[in-house]
Design an enzyme around this catalytic site. Sequence first.
Site, PDB file in Angstrom:
ATOM      1  N   TYR A 169      12.783  -5.240  -1.269  1.00  0.00           N
ATOM      2  CA  TYR A 169      11.865  -5.359  -2.414  1.00  0.00           C
ATOM      3  C   TYR A 169      10.909  -4.191  -2.585  1.00  0.00           C
ATOM      4  O   TYR A 169      10.789  -3.631  -3.681  1.00  0.00           O
ATOM      5  CB  TYR A 169      11.075  -6.669  -2.273  1.00  0.00           C
ATOM      6  CG  TYR A 169       9.921  -6.816  -3.239  1.00  0.00           C
ATOM      7  CD1 TYR A 169      10.144  -6.972  -4.606  1.00  0.00           C
ATOM      8  CD2 TYR A 169       8.601  -6.811  -2.782  1.00  0.00           C
ATOM      9  CE1 TYR A 169       9.072  -7.119  -5.487  1.00  0.00           C
ATOM     10  CE2 TYR A 169       7.527  -6.962  -3.658  1.00  0.00           C
ATOM     11  CZ  TYR A 169       7.771  -7.106  -5.012  1.00  0.00           C
ATOM     12  OH  TYR A 169       6.716  -7.247  -5.876  1.00  0.00           O
ATOM     13  N   CYS A 212       0.812  -1.228   0.000  1.00  0.00           N
ATOM     14  CA  CYS A 212       0.000   0.000   0.000  1.00  0.00           C
ATOM     15  C   CYS A 212       0.839   1.271   0.000  1.00  0.00           C
ATOM     16  O   CYS A 212       1.863   1.364   0.660  1.00  0.00           O
ATOM     17  CB  CYS A 212      -0.964   0.081   1.165  1.00  0.00           C
ATOM     18  SG  CYS A 212      -2.233  -1.178   1.102  1.00  0.00           S
ATOM     19  N   ASN A 239      -1.570   1.959   5.532  1.00  0.00           N
ATOM     20  CA  ASN A 239      -0.620   0.954   5.061  1.00  0.00           C
ATOM     21  C   ASN A 239      -0.198   0.124   6.263  1.00  0.00           C
ATOM     22  O   ASN A 239       0.251   0.683   7.261  1.00  0.00           O
ATOM     23  CB  ASN A 239       0.596   1.659   4.446  1.00  0.00           C
ATOM     24  CG  ASN A 239       1.782   0.723   4.168  1.00  0.00           C
ATOM     25  OD1 ASN A 239       2.925   1.157   4.175  1.00  0.00           O
ATOM     26  ND2 ASN A 239       1.524  -0.533   3.897  1.00  0.00           N
ATOM     27  N   GLY A 240      -0.383  -1.173   6.173  1.00  0.00           N
ATOM     28  CA  GLY A 240       0.025  -2.027   7.275  1.00  0.00           C
ATOM     29  C   GLY A 240      -1.010  -3.077   7.576  1.00  0.00           C
ATOM     30  O   GLY A 240      -1.882  -3.368   6.749  1.00  0.00           O
ATOM     31  N   GLY A 274       1.163  -1.022  -4.593  1.00  0.00           N
ATOM     32  CA  GLY A 274      -0.154  -1.651  -4.589  1.00  0.00           C
ATOM     33  C   GLY A 274      -0.797  -1.519  -5.952  1.00  0.00           C
ATOM     34  O   GLY A 274      -0.872  -0.418  -6.491  1.00  0.00           O
TER      35      GLY A 274
HETATM   36  O1  PRP Z   1       9.731 -16.092  -5.087  1.00  0.00           O
HETATM   37  P1  PRP Z   1       8.570 -15.296  -5.588  1.00  0.00           P
HETATM   38  O2  PRP Z   1       7.315 -15.643  -4.877  1.00  0.00           O
HETATM   39  O3  PRP Z   1       8.450 -15.329  -7.070  1.00  0.00           O
HETATM   40  O4  PRP Z   1       8.813 -13.781  -5.132  1.00  0.00           O
HETATM   41  C1  PRP Z   1      10.000 -13.091  -5.340  1.00  0.00           C
HETATM   42  C2  PRP Z   1      10.016 -12.375  -6.670  1.00  0.00           C
HETATM   43  O5  PRP Z   1       8.883 -11.464  -6.758  1.00  0.00           O
HETATM   44  C3  PRP Z   1       9.347 -10.138  -6.862  1.00  0.00           C
HETATM   45  O6  PRP Z   1       9.340  -9.694  -8.212  1.00  0.00           O
HETATM   46  P2  PRP Z   1       8.126  -8.885  -8.874  1.00  0.00           P
HETATM   47  O7  PRP Z   1       7.854  -9.428 -10.224  1.00  0.00           O
HETATM   48  O8  PRP Z   1       6.968  -8.802  -7.932  1.00  0.00           O
HETATM   49  O9  PRP Z   1       8.619  -7.357  -8.982  1.00  0.00           O
HETATM   50  P3  PRP Z   1       9.882  -6.624  -9.613  1.00  0.00           P
HETATM   51  O10 PRP Z   1       9.611  -6.384 -11.063  1.00  0.00           O
HETATM   52  O11 PRP Z   1       9.946  -5.352  -8.831  1.00  0.00           O
HETATM   53  O12 PRP Z   1      11.109  -7.447  -9.400  1.00  0.00           O
HETATM   54  C4  PRP Z   1      10.760 -10.159  -6.350  1.00  0.00           C
HETATM   55  O13 PRP Z   1      11.527  -9.126  -6.940  1.00  0.00           O
HETATM   56  C5  PRP Z   1      11.246 -11.514  -6.807  1.00  0.00           C
HETATM   57  O14 PRP Z   1      11.622 -11.481  -8.166  1.00  0.00           O
HETATM   58  N1  GLN Z   2      -0.604  -3.734   2.288  1.00  0.00           N
HETATM   59  C1  GLN Z   2      -1.276  -2.946   3.092  1.00  0.00           C
HETATM   60  O1  GLN Z   2      -0.763  -1.995   3.660  1.00  0.00           O
HETATM   61  C2  GLN Z   2      -2.720  -3.319   3.308  1.00  0.00           C
HETATM   62  C3  GLN Z   2      -3.590  -2.368   4.094  1.00  0.00           C
HETATM   63  C4  GLN Z   2      -4.831  -3.057   4.640  1.00  0.00           C
HETATM   64  N2  GLN Z   2      -4.475  -4.044   5.632  1.00  0.00           N
HETATM   65  C5  GLN Z   2      -5.620  -3.691   3.504  1.00  0.00           C
HETATM   66  O2  GLN Z   2      -5.603  -4.885   3.358  1.00  0.00           O
HETATM   67  O3  GLN Z   2      -6.224  -2.975   2.743  1.00  0.00           O
HETATM   68 MG    MG Z   3      11.385  -9.476  -9.065  1.00  0.00          MG
END
Ligand code: PRP
Ligand code: GLN
Ligand code: MG
Length: 507
Positions: A258, A2, A101-102, A28
Amino acid sequence: MCGLVGIVAEHDVAPDIYDALTVLQHRGQDAAGIMTCEFGRFSLRKSEGLVRDVFRQHHMQRLQGTVGIGHVRYPTAGSSGPALAQPFYVNSPYGIAMVHNGNLTNANQLARELFQDDLRHLNTDSDSEVLLNIFAHELQTLGKLSPRADDIFKAVDAVHRRCRGGYAAVSLIVNYGIVGFRDPLGIRPLVVGERRNAAGGKEYMMASESVALDVLGFKLLGDVAPGEAVFIDMQGNLHRRQCAEHTELRPCIFEHVYFARPDSMMDEISVYKTRMRQGATLAAKVRREQPDLKIDVVIPIPDTSRIAAQSMAYELGIKFREGFMKNRYIGRTFIMPGQNQRKKSVRQKLNPVPLEFSGKNVMLVDDSIVRGTTCRQIIQMARDAGAAQVFFASAAPPVRYPNVYGIDMPSASELIAYGRTEEEVCELIGADWLVYQDLKDLIACSREGNPHVDAFECSVFSGEYPTGDVDQAYLDQLDAARNDEAQCAQRASLQEEGAVVGIHNNV
Ligand SMILES: O=P(O)(O)OC[C@H]1O[C@H](OP(=O)(O)OP(=O)(O)O)[C@H](O)[C@@H]1O
Ligand SMILES: NC(=O)CC[C@H](N)C(=O)O
Ligand SMILES: [Mg+2]
């Protein structure tokens, strides 16, 4: 995770909030919303989808007012659907809206208290609606016709006493201004900035990440401290106060791994530099553990791992190549709902450049391995493209424990490293060798950016939950409610029965 934003200015703020939300979109992708206030009336537009899909020109024209808040949602509690998009709104006292967020770890108990003791109605199963109602109730009990900054701070004080978990929130109080606050451990991020308008007046903005301030020309004043509240009144005066009795700074380290954009500053730590350091410590570990390993090329898995991979290659003295091309129209896969969609999206998102793989020993680098969705497919792609050997490096340690503070990792059994050794994970993902960052190195990489931060919230790696209220019963209940299967069933029933109707969209 979020993304939040709140602005007080001297002109209509909706266009700026829109721009800020597009900058925070990586936090998000499920839903987005903006609420503004003018002449004592709120205007609201929120719905499922990306920012660019939720707001049309006619919505923007009708979102009038010099004060407003906005949100991009990545669900961690409650169902999905337009009614759970934020901001949430209550009409009493005054008219209050909130973005959050949270995740509140005692949301169920608070929901019961709100119903039985505080006589308040909750229309959804979102913990954010709970947080808003707690704040509203505490403000209401002060019984003031016109609240002053002091009253607002007292209400935040009570929020901290009643709520548990990770939370950063910005609330819009009709005719009075916006108030932002962060949980007493500062697990979730929130920054505040200021800008001078053409007439020389001051305008203020709060946001989850400093990058949103940068893009809108706001100067970063700093982070909202753990437990602190920052109130900006309608006249553009900023008031701030520490509202929690016991505070400690324990920011979420997964933001650095991340979630956050690398060009953000969080708790005075540059996310970019932290990721550079992560690459360097990972390179040192490779040298330590496998000094004779023959690596021809280091290849990042776009997007997030790029910075760490680049610095790792530099430290190893091995060439860095972009061996996977990313489809720029596919978002982040990890924060997508449902394992099927995540799986399918990896292949749609990434495609190998065969000449970077053919006959080579490649070291693939990702920021983290969570469910293993990405790395399994990527390693297979590397092999199909002709790689001789495929090594894999994760800039974060093994993720073995659920997250309860705002990241949707509710179920230990869905985590590929849960109950497995690193060797077993290596075999499962099909790599020739797998190396994970050590937790102490990861912490050192973040801490180097701000030695005043004594500790980080590292529960997904350590299983230690710093709010002290998370027991196995809570984790079991979270797992049952939010594991992948449960979420799929919930989405299916929403489709059948129709989502909870949003009761507040009015533009
Ligand atoms: O092991 P997993 O469950 O696959 O999760 C980890 C992966 O997911 C995320 O990438 P994502 O595609 O969400 O975003 P990015 O383009 O910012 O790397 C993260 O950067 C890893 O690549
Ligand atoms: N990732 C979040 O911060 C989520 C906020 C809130 N708990 C929702 O689910 O909407
Ligand atoms: Mg990735």
